[in-house]
Design a protein around this motif. Structure first.
Motif, short mmCIF file in Angstrom:
data_model
loop_
_atom_site.label_atom_id
_atom_site.label_comp_id
_atom_site.label_asym_id
_atom_site.label_seq_id
_atom_site.Cartn_x
_atom_site.Cartn_y
_atom_site.Cartn_z
N ILE A 94 10.91 9.22 -4.01
CA ILE A 94 10.96 8.89 -2.66
C ILE A 94 12.16 9.53 -2.04
O ILE A 94 11.95 10.35 -0.94
CB ILE A 94 11.12 7.37 -2.45
CG1 ILE A 94 10.07 6.36 -2.99
CG2 ILE A 94 11.69 7.22 -1.00
CD1 ILE A 94 10.37 5.05 -2.74
N LEU A 105 9.44 8.13 6.39
CA LEU A 105 9.13 6.65 6.26
C LEU A 105 8.48 6.33 7.58
O LEU A 105 8.97 6.72 8.91
CB LEU A 105 10.49 5.57 6.36
CG LEU A 105 10.99 6.04 5.10
CD1 LEU A 105 12.39 5.05 5.14
CD2 LEU A 105 10.27 5.33 3.98
N MET A 110 6.35 2.39 4.37
CA MET A 110 5.65 3.28 3.45
C MET A 110 6.18 4.71 3.88
O MET A 110 6.38 5.23 4.74
CB MET A 110 4.16 3.26 3.43
CG MET A 110 3.74 1.74 2.89
SD MET A 110 1.93 1.74 2.85
CE MET A 110 1.81 0.03 2.04
N LEU A 118 -0.78 8.19 5.23
CA LEU A 118 -0.33 7.13 4.29
C LEU A 118 -1.21 7.07 3.02
O LEU A 118 -0.87 5.93 2.37
CB LEU A 118 -0.52 5.82 5.34
CG LEU A 118 0.66 5.36 6.37
CD1 LEU A 118 0.14 4.05 7.46
CD2 LEU A 118 1.94 5.38 5.66
N SER A 121 0.58 10.06 -2.32
CA SER A 121 0.54 9.88 -3.74
C SER A 121 1.05 10.93 -4.45
O SER A 121 0.55 12.09 -4.27
CB SER A 121 -0.82 9.41 -4.15
OG SER A 121 -0.91 9.21 -5.63
N CYS A 149 -0.84 1.57 12.34
CA CYS A 149 -0.48 0.92 10.99
C CYS A 149 0.22 -0.50 11.23
O CYS A 149 0.22 -1.37 10.22
CB CYS A 149 0.22 1.97 10.21
SG CYS A 149 1.62 2.52 10.93
N LEU A 158 3.44 -6.18 5.85
CA LEU A 158 4.32 -5.02 6.00
C LEU A 158 5.18 -4.99 7.31
O LEU A 158 4.75 -4.96 8.49
CB LEU A 158 3.44 -3.79 6.03
CG LEU A 158 2.75 -3.42 4.85
CD1 LEU A 158 1.56 -2.57 5.06
CD2 LEU A 158 3.40 -3.10 3.66
N ASP A 160 9.09 -2.35 8.56
CA ASP A 160 9.76 -1.22 8.34
C ASP A 160 11.08 -1.65 7.28
O ASP A 160 11.47 -0.75 6.52
CB ASP A 160 10.39 -0.58 9.45
CG ASP A 160 11.40 -1.50 10.28
OD1 ASP A 160 11.24 -2.88 10.05
OD2 ASP A 160 11.99 -1.21 11.19
N TYR A 163 8.31 -5.99 2.58
CA TYR A 163 6.87 -6.19 2.31
C TYR A 163 6.68 -7.48 1.50
O TYR A 163 7.13 -7.71 0.34
CB TYR A 163 6.71 -5.03 1.11
CG TYR A 163 5.04 -4.93 0.46
CD1 TYR A 163 4.09 -5.30 1.24
CD2 TYR A 163 4.99 -4.36 -1.00
CE1 TYR A 163 2.83 -5.31 0.53
CE2 TYR A 163 3.76 -4.36 -1.45
CZ TYR A 163 2.68 -4.72 -0.66
OH TYR A 163 1.29 -4.74 -1.43
N CYS A 185 -5.84 -0.26 1.28
CA CYS A 185 -5.14 -0.93 2.29
C CYS A 185 -5.48 -0.65 3.52
O CYS A 185 -5.49 0.46 3.92
CB CYS A 185 -3.56 -0.68 1.89
SG CYS A 185 -2.30 -1.16 3.21
N ARG A 188 -2.93 1.48 5.65
CA ARG A 188 -2.80 2.76 5.13
C ARG A 188 -4.24 3.55 5.76
O ARG A 188 -4.22 4.64 6.22
CB ARG A 188 -3.19 2.76 3.67
CG ARG A 188 -1.81 2.56 2.76
CD ARG A 188 -2.23 2.87 1.17
NE ARG A 188 -1.06 2.09 0.49
CZ ARG A 188 -0.10 2.87 0.06
NH1 ARG A 188 0.05 4.26 0.44
NH2 ARG A 188 0.69 2.57 -0.73
#
Length: 214
Positions: A94, A105, A110, A118, A121, A149, A158, A160, A163, A185, A188
């Motif tokens: 991250i 972010l 996420m 989003l 990966s 989102c 979700l 900021d 979660y 999701c 996402r």
């Protein structure tokens, strides 16, 4: 000199794309360069799903595929490797992503990537000696966005800062009104950048099964 530095990253990118991986960011740290690798779309899942790891029925197929493929890249470029599954302690993916100038972010906490949105990966990273590239900071794509989102999650799991994993799992295992289990999701999927990325629902379903321990 700058051209020589950038050519190494381009060589890695070209080699990675043979297995539908791409450079997702570059970070110079402690006299070495960390090259972040993520899925190159479209085509990643169609390619990976035919591999021995995804068809042998053994645990952690995608992690094993990543270690095999990125391990071969490391041999070619005389690099060390790092993977999100290594640990504890776990590599700071991250922090690397945020320092790469290609990820930020999102309003729901996420990571959002400039190309993957989003659907970000990171399959692994190569660590090569010296400074091979320096990125310039660009603006987060979330700044001008209407931020769909933030309202896409049917159970408001979700934010900021937090979660709610239990609320998320309860919804997915229940009525699943937004098909999160089969399509991925909903938050996402709401990201405008995610729409153009090309990630297949089958891959999102794979990750959701892993999230649920199935």
């Amino acid at each position: 000199m700058a051209q020589a530095r950038s050519s190494v990253i381009e060589d890695i990118r070209n080699a990675a794309r043979l297995n539908y991986l791409d450079v997702f960011g570059v970070v110079v740290e402690n006299d070495e360069t960390v090259v972040l690798l993520g899925p190159h779309e479209p085509g990643f899942w169609a390619h990976v799903s035919q591999s021995a790891e995804l068809t042998d029925g053994l645990p952690d197929p995608l992690d094993r595929w990543s270690k095999r493929v990125i391990g071969k890249l490391a041999e070619t470029f005389e690099a060390d490797t790092a993977f999100p599954s290594d640990g504890p302690p776990y590599p700071p993916f991250i922090s690397w992503a945020l320092a790469s100038a290609q990820a930020w972010l999102a309003p729901i906490g996420m990571l959002v990537h400039e190309r993957a949105g989003l659907m970000t990966s990171y399959r692994g990273a190569l660590k090569i000696k010296g400074e091979h590239a320096l990125s310039t900071r660009s603006a987060s794509p979330c700044t001008p966005c209407d931020k769909p989102c933030k309202t896409a999650c049917p159970v408001d799991a979700l934010s900021d800062t937090s979660y709610d994993v239990d609320a998320c799992k309860t919804h997915i295992l229940g009525p699943d009104t937004k098909s999160c289990r089969t399509l991925g999701c909903a938050a996402r999927r709401a990201c405008p950048i995610s729409h153009a990325y090309g990630r297949l629902p089958e891959q999102s379903a794979f990750h959701m099964r892993a999230f649920l321990g199935k």
